[in-house]
Design a protein around this motif. Structure first.
Motif, PDB file in Angstrom:
ATOM      1  N   PHE A  43      -4.991   7.301   1.760  1.00  0.00           N
ATOM      2  CA  PHE A  43      -4.712   6.137   0.927  1.00  0.00           C
ATOM      3  C   PHE A  43      -4.467   6.576  -0.514  1.00  0.00           C
ATOM      4  O   PHE A  43      -5.181   7.436  -1.044  1.00  0.00           O
TER       5      PHE A  43
ATOM      6  N   LYS B 236      -8.362  -0.742   3.069  1.00  0.00           N
ATOM      7  CA  LYS B 236      -7.906   0.633   3.239  1.00  0.00           C
ATOM      8  C   LYS B 236      -8.119   1.110   4.664  1.00  0.00           C
ATOM      9  O   LYS B 236      -9.121   0.781   5.307  1.00  0.00           O
ATOM     10  N   LEU B 237      -7.170   1.908   5.121  1.00  0.00           N
ATOM     11  CA  LEU B 237      -7.322   2.584   6.395  1.00  0.00           C
ATOM     12  C   LEU B 237      -7.685   4.050   6.147  1.00  0.00           C
ATOM     13  O   LEU B 237      -7.124   4.681   5.250  1.00  0.00           O
TER      14      LEU B 237
ATOM     15  N   TYR C 169       0.458   5.376   0.978  1.00  0.00           N
ATOM     16  CA  TYR C 169      -0.322   6.428   1.622  1.00  0.00           C
ATOM     17  C   TYR C 169       0.524   7.688   1.610  1.00  0.00           C
ATOM     18  O   TYR C 169       1.744   7.635   1.458  1.00  0.00           O
TER      19      TYR C 169
ATOM     20  N   TYR D 230       0.845  -1.193   0.000  1.00  0.00           N
ATOM     21  CA  TYR D 230       0.000   0.000   0.000  1.00  0.00           C
ATOM     22  C   TYR D 230       0.881   1.244   0.000  1.00  0.00           C
ATOM     23  O   TYR D 230       1.944   1.266   0.607  1.00  0.00           O
TER      24      TYR D 230
ATOM     25  N   SER E   2      -7.833   4.077  -6.274  1.00  0.00           N
ATOM     26  CA  SER E   2      -8.815   5.145  -6.184  1.00  0.00           C
ATOM     27  C   SER E   2      -8.282   6.401  -5.504  1.00  0.00           C
ATOM     28  O   SER E   2      -8.853   7.474  -5.639  1.00  0.00           O
TER      29      SER E   2
ATOM     30  N   PHE F 184      -7.543   7.606   8.112  1.00  0.00           N
ATOM     31  CA  PHE F 184      -6.839   8.180   9.260  1.00  0.00           C
ATOM     32  C   PHE F 184      -7.396   9.544   9.631  1.00  0.00           C
ATOM     33  O   PHE F 184      -7.912  10.287   8.785  1.00  0.00           O
TER      34      PHE F 184
ATOM     35  N   ASP G  29      -6.518  -1.500  -6.135  1.00  0.00           N
ATOM     36  CA  ASP G  29      -7.324  -0.307  -5.882  1.00  0.00           C
ATOM     37  C   ASP G  29      -6.408   0.894  -6.008  1.00  0.00           C
ATOM     38  O   ASP G  29      -5.450   1.011  -5.259  1.00  0.00           O
TER      39      ASP G  29
END
Lengths: 113, 111
Positions: free
Chosen positions: A45, B98-99, A35, A33, A58, B101, A56
């Motif tokens: 994200f 997904k997180l 972020y 992932y 998005s 926050f 994903d």
């Protein structure tokens, strides 16, 4: 086991230049992932890989951002051309199959001037 | 959509003081809730978590209780130390990986 490794830890570039961030996940972690935290705001994200496939994306802000994960190992996040608003801390995280929580890297602090 | 609102900082405390960081959330379904911590120069680390209503997460003297009725997950520690100086993030996970926050709260503990 080694943790999630990100580099560089810091990068300062001029507006219009290109920067590539790299993330090495924990060995055997299929999920990766990205972020980012911009200007002291919430961490948001960007995208999620499962092995080499984008599961994903998005959260990717625009087409100046390109993420890849060739061979399902490390991942790169390229920003081209960089803009001032891209400044922030970019975090990478990885996890095994399914949900068992993330392990985050230390982040790359990007400053665009 | 999912969102997390946490107390704005910075927060400055003396050693042995009581710390509370408020966190409320909006989510679909039944989210799992987390507190992450980032110590200076380090990455995000999971501090504690709770996966269902009324669960209490605890670690390193910190506690947080999942309150569905008030959609809250406030972080507390009874007696902070200088080593607790860090940025604290409240987060939730809903139906996917997904997180989401909060904005983070910077805590500084002075000797």
């Amino acid at each position: 086991e080694a943790g999630v490794t990100q580099f560089p830890s810091h990068s300062v570039i001029e507006k219009g230049q290109t920067v590539t961030l790299r993330c090495d996940p924990i060995s055997g972690h299929d999920n990766l992932y990205w972020y980012r935290r911009v200007m002291g705001k919430e961490i948001k994200f960007l995208l999620h890989f499962v092995k080499e496939s984008k599961q994903d994306e998005s959260g990717m802000p625009n087409n100046r951002f390109l993420a890849e994960r060739t061979g399902g190992t490390y991942s790169t996040l390229k920003v081209q051309p960089a803009e001032l608003e891209d400044s922030g801390v970019y975090f990478c995280a990885s996890s095994r199959q399914g949900w068992d929580g993330y392990t985050f890297g230390s982040g790359t602090r990007l400053t665009v001037v | 959509g999912n969102s997390v609102t946490q107390m704005e900082g910075p927060v400055t405390l003396s050693e042995e003081a009581f710390l509370t960081i408020n966190c409320t959330y909006t989510a679909t379904g039944y989210p799992s809730l987390f507190w992450y911590v980032q110590y200076p120069g380090e990455g995000l680390q999971l501090l504690l978590k709770a996966t269902k209503a009324d669960d209490k997460g605890s670690n390193k003297g910190f506690e947080a209780t999942y309150r569905k009725e008030t959609t809250s997950f406030h972080l507390e520690k009874g007696s902070v130390q200088v080593s607790d100086s860090a940025v604290y993030f409240c987060a939730l996970r809903s139906n996917d990986y997904k997180l989401s926050f909060g904005a983070g709260t910077t805590v500084t503990v002075r000797a």
